[in-house]
Design a protein around this motif. Structure first.
Motif, PDB file in Angstrom:
ATOM      1  N   ASP A 158      41.381  -0.765   8.994  1.00 36.68           N
ATOM      2  CA  ASP A 158      42.161  -0.933   8.188  1.00 36.68           C
ATOM      3  C   ASP A 158      43.330  -2.066   8.699  1.00 36.68           C
ATOM      4  O   ASP A 158      43.913  -2.552   8.316  1.00 36.68           O
ATOM      5  CB  ASP A 158      42.329  -0.126   7.366  1.00 36.68           C
ATOM      6  CG  ASP A 158      43.314   0.696   8.034  1.00 36.68           C
ATOM      7  OD1 ASP A 158      43.558   0.644   9.128  1.00 36.68           O
ATOM      8  OD2 ASP A 158      43.512   1.899   7.518  1.00 36.68           O
ATOM      9  N   PHE A 159      43.014  -1.933  10.190  1.00 38.99           N
ATOM     10  CA  PHE A 159      43.607  -2.530  10.956  1.00 38.99           C
ATOM     11  C   PHE A 159      45.504  -2.067  10.982  1.00 38.99           C
ATOM     12  O   PHE A 159      46.134  -3.044  11.138  1.00 38.99           O
ATOM     13  CB  PHE A 159      44.068  -3.874  10.992  1.00 38.99           C
ATOM     14  CG  PHE A 159      42.480  -4.905  11.278  1.00 38.99           C
ATOM     15  CD1 PHE A 159      41.578  -3.739  12.308  1.00 38.99           C
ATOM     16  CD2 PHE A 159      41.850  -5.046  10.322  1.00 38.99           C
ATOM     17  CE1 PHE A 159      40.406  -4.864  12.028  1.00 38.99           C
ATOM     18  CE2 PHE A 159      40.419  -6.279  10.529  1.00 38.99           C
ATOM     19  CZ  PHE A 159      40.183  -5.163  11.794  1.00 38.99           C
ATOM     20  N   ASN A 160      46.074  -1.208  10.043  1.00 35.33           N
ATOM     21  CA  ASN A 160      47.022  -0.767  10.051  1.00 35.33           C
ATOM     22  C   ASN A 160      47.635   0.091  11.227  1.00 35.33           C
ATOM     23  O   ASN A 160      48.815   0.346  11.359  1.00 35.33           O
ATOM     24  CB  ASN A 160      46.808   0.411   9.188  1.00 35.33           C
ATOM     25  CG  ASN A 160      46.702  -0.534   7.773  1.00 35.33           C
ATOM     26  OD1 ASN A 160      46.996  -1.423   7.390  1.00 35.33           O
ATOM     27  ND2 ASN A 160      46.151   0.744   6.588  1.00 35.33           N
ATOM     28  N   ARG A 161      47.005   0.397  12.363  1.00 30.90           N
ATOM     29  CA  ARG A 161      47.529   0.159  13.790  1.00 30.90           C
ATOM     30  C   ARG A 161      47.099  -0.491  14.970  1.00 30.90           C
ATOM     31  O   ARG A 161      46.049  -0.454  15.299  1.00 30.90           O
ATOM     32  CB  ARG A 161      47.768   1.807  13.354  1.00 30.90           C
ATOM     33  CG  ARG A 161      46.497   2.676  13.991  1.00 30.90           C
ATOM     34  CD  ARG A 161      46.826   4.576  14.160  1.00 30.90           C
ATOM     35  NE  ARG A 161      47.512   4.690  13.265  1.00 30.90           N
ATOM     36  CZ  ARG A 161      47.701   5.963  13.256  1.00 30.90           C
ATOM     37  NH1 ARG A 161      48.245   6.475  14.571  1.00 30.90           N
ATOM     38  NH2 ARG A 161      49.100   6.256  12.271  1.00 30.90           N
ATOM     39  N   LEU A 162      47.765   0.037  15.880  1.00 25.54           N
ATOM     40  CA  LEU A 162      46.714  -0.485  17.240  1.00 25.54           C
ATOM     41  C   LEU A 162      46.458   0.505  17.683  1.00 25.54           C
ATOM     42  O   LEU A 162      47.368   1.103  18.110  1.00 25.54           O
ATOM     43  CB  LEU A 162      48.602  -0.894  18.072  1.00 25.54           C
ATOM     44  CG  LEU A 162      47.955  -2.143  19.177  1.00 25.54           C
ATOM     45  CD1 LEU A 162      47.251  -3.005  18.596  1.00 25.54           C
ATOM     46  CD2 LEU A 162      49.368  -1.980  20.216  1.00 25.54           C
ATOM     47  N   TYR A 163      45.749   0.685  17.607  1.00 24.86           N
ATOM     48  CA  TYR A 163      44.154   1.231  18.912  1.00 24.86           C
ATOM     49  C   TYR A 163      44.478   1.998  19.854  1.00 24.86           C
ATOM     50  O   TYR A 163      44.937   0.453  21.174  1.00 24.86           O
ATOM     51  CB  TYR A 163      42.994   0.806  18.800  1.00 24.86           C
ATOM     52  CG  TYR A 163      42.300   1.346  17.133  1.00 24.86           C
ATOM     53  CD1 TYR A 163      43.042   1.880  16.084  1.00 24.86           C
ATOM     54  CD2 TYR A 163      41.916   0.128  16.393  1.00 24.86           C
ATOM     55  CE1 TYR A 163      42.737   2.331  15.295  1.00 24.86           C
ATOM     56  CE2 TYR A 163      41.716   0.420  15.424  1.00 24.86           C
ATOM     57  CZ  TYR A 163      41.713   1.824  14.218  1.00 24.86           C
ATOM     58  OH  TYR A 163      41.549   1.270  13.184  1.00 24.86           O
ATOM     59  N   MET A 185      34.447  -4.581  11.000  1.00 27.28           N
ATOM     60  CA  MET A 185      34.128  -4.789   9.690  1.00 27.28           C
ATOM     61  C   MET A 185      34.990  -4.110   9.005  1.00 27.28           C
ATOM     62  O   MET A 185      36.536  -2.734   9.297  1.00 27.28           O
ATOM     63  CB  MET A 185      32.903  -3.511   8.899  1.00 27.28           C
ATOM     64  CG  MET A 185      32.797  -3.861   6.826  1.00 27.28           C
ATOM     65  SD  MET A 185      34.162  -2.518   6.602  1.00 27.28           S
ATOM     66  CE  MET A 185      32.705  -2.129   5.202  1.00 27.28           C
ATOM     67  N   HIS A 186      36.172  -5.030   8.242  1.00 25.49           N
ATOM     68  CA  HIS A 186      37.433  -4.577   7.019  1.00 25.49           C
ATOM     69  C   HIS A 186      37.319  -4.826   5.838  1.00 25.49           C
ATOM     70  O   HIS A 186      36.606  -5.819   5.119  1.00 25.49           O
ATOM     71  CB  HIS A 186      38.669  -5.910   7.590  1.00 25.49           C
ATOM     72  CG  HIS A 186      39.339  -5.583   6.841  1.00 25.49           C
ATOM     73  ND1 HIS A 186      40.286  -4.683   7.465  1.00 25.49           N
ATOM     74  CD2 HIS A 186      40.142  -6.266   6.546  1.00 25.49           C
ATOM     75  CE1 HIS A 186      41.413  -4.520   6.641  1.00 25.49           C
ATOM     76  NE2 HIS A 186      41.404  -5.688   5.779  1.00 25.49           N
ATOM     77  N   ILE A 187      37.428  -4.006   5.128  1.00 23.64           N
ATOM     78  CA  ILE A 187      36.944  -3.823   3.273  1.00 23.64           C
ATOM     79  C   ILE A 187      38.468  -5.111   3.068  1.00 23.64           C
ATOM     80  O   ILE A 187      40.262  -4.353   3.222  1.00 23.64           O
ATOM     81  CB  ILE A 187      37.343  -3.300   2.560  1.00 23.64           C
ATOM     82  CG1 ILE A 187      35.757  -2.029   3.091  1.00 23.64           C
ATOM     83  CG2 ILE A 187      37.452  -3.012   0.704  1.00 23.64           C
ATOM     84  CD1 ILE A 187      35.424  -0.868   2.809  1.00 23.64           C
ATOM     85  N   ASN A 188      38.317  -5.977   2.733  1.00 27.54           N
ATOM     86  CA  ASN A 188      39.690  -6.541   1.858  1.00 27.54           C
ATOM     87  C   ASN A 188      40.409  -6.564   0.678  1.00 27.54           C
ATOM     88  O   ASN A 188      39.903  -6.755  -0.360  1.00 27.54           O
ATOM     89  CB  ASN A 188      38.812  -8.997   1.462  1.00 27.54           C
ATOM     90  CG  ASN A 188      39.646  -9.506   1.249  1.00 27.54           C
ATOM     91  OD1 ASN A 188      40.888  -9.005   1.575  1.00 27.54           O
ATOM     92  ND2 ASN A 188      39.879 -10.356   0.547  1.00 27.54           N
ATOM     93  N   THR A 189      41.288  -6.101   0.692  1.00 24.77           N
ATOM     94  CA  THR A 189      41.990  -5.124  -0.101  1.00 24.77           C
ATOM     95  C   THR A 189      43.382  -6.093  -0.367  1.00 24.77           C
ATOM     96  O   THR A 189      43.888  -5.976  -1.315  1.00 24.77           O
ATOM     97  CB  THR A 189      42.628  -3.993  -0.036  1.00 24.77           C
ATOM     98  OG1 THR A 189      42.768  -3.209   0.955  1.00 24.77           O
ATOM     99  CG2 THR A 189      40.832  -3.200  -0.044  1.00 24.77           C
ATOM    100  N   GLU A 190      43.732  -7.076   0.778  1.00 25.41           N
ATOM    101  CA  GLU A 190      44.668  -7.734   0.780  1.00 25.41           C
ATOM    102  C   GLU A 190      44.388  -8.843   0.400  1.00 25.41           C
ATOM    103  O   GLU A 190      46.035  -9.620   0.442  1.00 25.41           O
ATOM    104  CB  GLU A 190      46.082  -7.207   1.792  1.00 25.41           C
ATOM    105  CG  GLU A 190      45.406  -4.755   1.986  1.00 25.41           C
ATOM    106  CD  GLU A 190      43.944  -5.575   3.588  1.00 25.41           C
ATOM    107  OE1 GLU A 190      43.238  -6.208   3.269  1.00 25.41           O
ATOM    108  OE2 GLU A 190      43.885  -4.089   3.811  1.00 25.41           O
ATOM    109  N   GLY A 191      43.773  -9.418   0.429  1.00 23.06           N
ATOM    110  CA  GLY A 191      43.803 -10.767  -0.139  1.00 23.06           C
ATOM    111  C   GLY A 191      43.466 -12.033   0.909  1.00 23.06           C
ATOM    112  O   GLY A 191      42.545 -12.777   1.257  1.00 23.06           O
ATOM    113  N   GLU A 192      44.693 -11.230   1.671  1.00 18.31           N
ATOM    114  CA  GLU A 192      44.154 -11.892   3.255  1.00 18.31           C
ATOM    115  C   GLU A 192      45.286 -10.929   4.452  1.00 18.31           C
ATOM    116  O   GLU A 192      46.452  -9.653   3.799  1.00 18.31           O
ATOM    117  CB  GLU A 192      45.091 -12.788   3.860  1.00 18.31           C
ATOM    118  CG  GLU A 192      46.540 -12.910   3.553  1.00 18.31           C
ATOM    119  CD  GLU A 192      46.867 -14.411   3.032  1.00 18.31           C
ATOM    120  OE1 GLU A 192      48.814 -14.507   3.657  1.00 18.31           O
ATOM    121  OE2 GLU A 192      46.641 -15.696   3.044  1.00 18.31           O
ATOM    122  N   LEU A 193      45.285 -10.557   5.922  1.00 19.07           N
ATOM    123  CA  LEU A 193      45.510  -9.810   6.905  1.00 19.07           C
ATOM    124  C   LEU A 193      47.111  -9.930   7.030  1.00 19.07           C
ATOM    125  O   LEU A 193      47.358 -11.651   6.204  1.00 19.07           O
ATOM    126  CB  LEU A 193      44.541  -9.844   7.919  1.00 19.07           C
ATOM    127  CG  LEU A 193      43.208  -9.673   8.468  1.00 19.07           C
ATOM    128  CD1 LEU A 193      42.867 -10.050   9.383  1.00 19.07           C
ATOM    129  CD2 LEU A 193      43.145  -8.150   7.392  1.00 19.07           C
TER     130      LEU A 193
END
Length: 277
Positions: A158-163, A185-193
């Protein structure tokens, strides 16, 4: 030298996982530890004498020695060595102790074929290990998966944190030994990052690029059925190993709490790598 722990109940599932990981790390110097827990439930323990408990442990050691001989017979790789360990602790505690005492790099467990990931998600020894082991990645291997070097590793995020690099090292390591591509792979729930998500994606791809790991990025439409979404991703890109990082509020943890994900195991027959934060 890489140190790999293989908990075993002497089942076909456990043996198949052994064969898979021997092939996966065929080019690496490895020390494999076969671990068996003879711990039994409290209700049963009250009805079993100390003498019988000792017999059970002696039988387990005998079976472990046979397993070691079997592994050495099918795997003549000079880079591989094998050790055995019997424990009177419950499985999760026995694994934790072995990880600490031997600086284990990876735990490998067998699961039940087409329901392999279902077993991981719904219960069993594997889910207990995943939930309780916080110091080592776990690779769940379904029985009868093709014993081939992986070409495509799927990594939903989900790219919500820096690994941190230590979290990515297991994925990087598997990709490098097999020359695999890591498909992010990212599921597009936001429209854009968001700006933060984009920064984390860029850092992830740059880390893998600098590690000489091939990557690709796949933005998936937001299905109502997350099970179908991951299954489509796996089949569309011929994913050989699915890797996820487990931390609080992570993509994996969200999936674990979605009832619909229970169906995923019926469709998935690939190994599943879980990396704890």
């Amino acid at each position: 030298m890489k140190k790999i722990l293989i908990p075993t109940d002497f089942s076909d599932n456990a043996w198949f996982a052994t064969k898979y990981v021997l092939n996966l790390f065929s080019s690496e110097e490895c020390e494999f530890f076969f671990l068996h827990s003879t711990k039994i439930g409290v209700s049963m323990a009250s009805n079993i004498s100390k003498k019988l408990t000792n017999v059970m442990r002696e039988n387990a050691i005998t079976d472990l020695k046979h397993l070691q001989e079997r592994a050495e017979k099918v795997d003549s790789n000079s880079k591989h060595t094998f050790k055995i360990s019997e424990s009177g602790h419950d499985l999760e505690q026995a694994i934790e102790i072995t990880i600490e005492n031997h600086q284990i790099d990876l735990v490998v467990m067998g699961t039940k074929g087409a329901s392999g990931l279902k077993e991981v998600l719904l219960g069993s020894n594997t889910i207990n290990v995943i939930n309780k082991i916080n110091d080592c990645p776990v690779l769940a291997v379904p029985i009868m998966v093709d014993i081939l070097m992986p070409e495509d590793i799927g990594f939903p995020s989900d790219f919500n944190r820096l690994y941190k690099s230590e979290l990515l090292n297991p994925i990087k390591g598997m990709a490098k030994i097999s020359n695999s591509i890591v498909r992010i792979m990212h599921i597009n729930t936001e429209g854009e990052l968001s700006a933060e998500q984009q920064k984390n994606l860029d850092a992830l791809t740059m880390y893998l690029y600098r590690s000489n790991v091939k990557t690709s990025y796949h933005l998936m439409s937001n299905y109502a059925d997350k099970t179908r979404e991951i299954v489509d991703f796996i089949f569309d890109f011929d994913i050989d190993i699915l890797a996820m990082i487990r931390y609080k509020h992570s993509f994996l943890e969200k999936l674990l709490h979605e009832p619909v994900i229970k169906k995923l195991g019926h469709h998935l027959e690939i190994p599943f790598l879980i990396i704890p934060e």
